[in-house]
Design an enzyme around this catalytic site. Structure first.
Site, PDB file in Angstrom:
ATOM      1  CB  SER A 104       6.834   0.051   7.007  1.00  0.00           C
ATOM      2  OG  SER A 104       6.059   0.325   8.260  1.00  0.00           O
ATOM      3  CE1 TYR A 120       7.565   4.701   4.603  1.00  0.00           C
ATOM      4  CE2 TYR A 120       6.115   3.437   6.056  1.00  0.00           C
ATOM      5  CZ  TYR A 120       7.584   3.775   5.383  1.00  0.00           C
ATOM      6  OH  TYR A 120       8.511   3.323   6.001  1.00  0.00           O
TER       7      TYR A 120
END
Length: 254
Positions: free
Chosen positions: A146, A159
């Site tokens: 990400s 995350y």
């Protein structure tokens, strides 16, 4: 890698980015095995769409957060490869399946953290390990990270930490699988219009406009932007790209 039609296995390939990856890979001449966690009908719709493109596909149920099921999944995959393709190996693994958790660092619970570990880190680690005997020599692995592993936005500490770990794991896999000529890379999407994280980027006009204003190309990413990047990374001309982190974000926060 096999000289026959390449077969790609995409985890979480029934919706969102995974669905776009599956369709784009089929468009570029690959067959696809995709996994889904719970929505069989959604997965079968992707299989049907791939079949209409003239490629072969199959959908298998898998919860990447449950490593104890991976051996049984590998056995099921062996059967599918044999019955559908008369093959005992596949060529590309895309570790895509995941969930989003939005919680400030001070409020992140141990249960949330553990779920992220099991799905994003432990799952990718041990699924790849389990499937190594089924990946063709000269094949490729792409791990999905990400943009949040590069830039920091409040609420994504846990995350993003998992994705940072995945990026390190990618380099180790590239090193250790080099003797088998398996190239391993990370693809890191920026903010994309999907239902991920409750669809906030897609459905919240203020968030969408903010992301677009902070992106060099002036818009939020679309699933096909990432699907196309995966097709590029797994094309026959990209085999010399190895151990790299490639960000598909349109130039977000540069």
């Amino acid at each position: 890698m096999s000289t026959t039609t390449p077969i790609a296995l995409i985890t979480g390939g029934s919706r969102g980015l995974g669905r776009s990856m599956a369709l784009k890979l089929a468009e570029h001449g690959n067959d696809v095995v995709l996994t889904y966690r719970s929505n069989k009908a959604e997965a079968e719709a992707v299989v049907e769409a791939i079949t209409k493109q003239g490629r072969r596909a199959a959908a298998l149920q898998l919860d990447v957060g449950k490593a104890s099921t991976f051996a049984a999944f590998a056995d099921q995959l062996r059967s599918v490869l044999k019955n559908h393709w008369q093959r005992d190996r596949f060529d590309y693994l895309v570790n895509n399946a995941g969930i989003g958790v939005h919680a400030n660092f001070a409020e992140t619970t141990e249960a949330q953290f553990d779920e992220l570990v099991n799905i994003h880190l432990k799952g990718a680690f041990f699924l790849t390990q389990t499937l190594l005997p089924l990946i063709a020599d000269g094949g490729r692995i792409v791990n999905i990270s990400s943009g949040l592993a590069r830039f920091a936005l409040p609420g994504y500490a846990a995350y993003a930490a998992m994705k940072g770990a995945i990026e390190v794991l990618t380099r180790y896999l590239a090193k250790e699988l080099g003797p088998r000529r398996i190239a391993v890379n990370t693809l890191a999407p920026g903010a994309i219009e999907t239902d991920f994280g409750g669809g906030v980027v897609r459905d919240n006009a203020d968030v969408n406009a903010f992301v677009a204003s902070q992106t060099a190309l002036g818009r939020v990413g679309l699933p096909d932007d990432v699907g196309g990047a995966i097709a590029m990374l797994l094309s026959k001309d990209s085999g010399w790209i190895n151990a790299q982190r490639i960000e598909a974000s349109g130039g977000m926060f540069i």
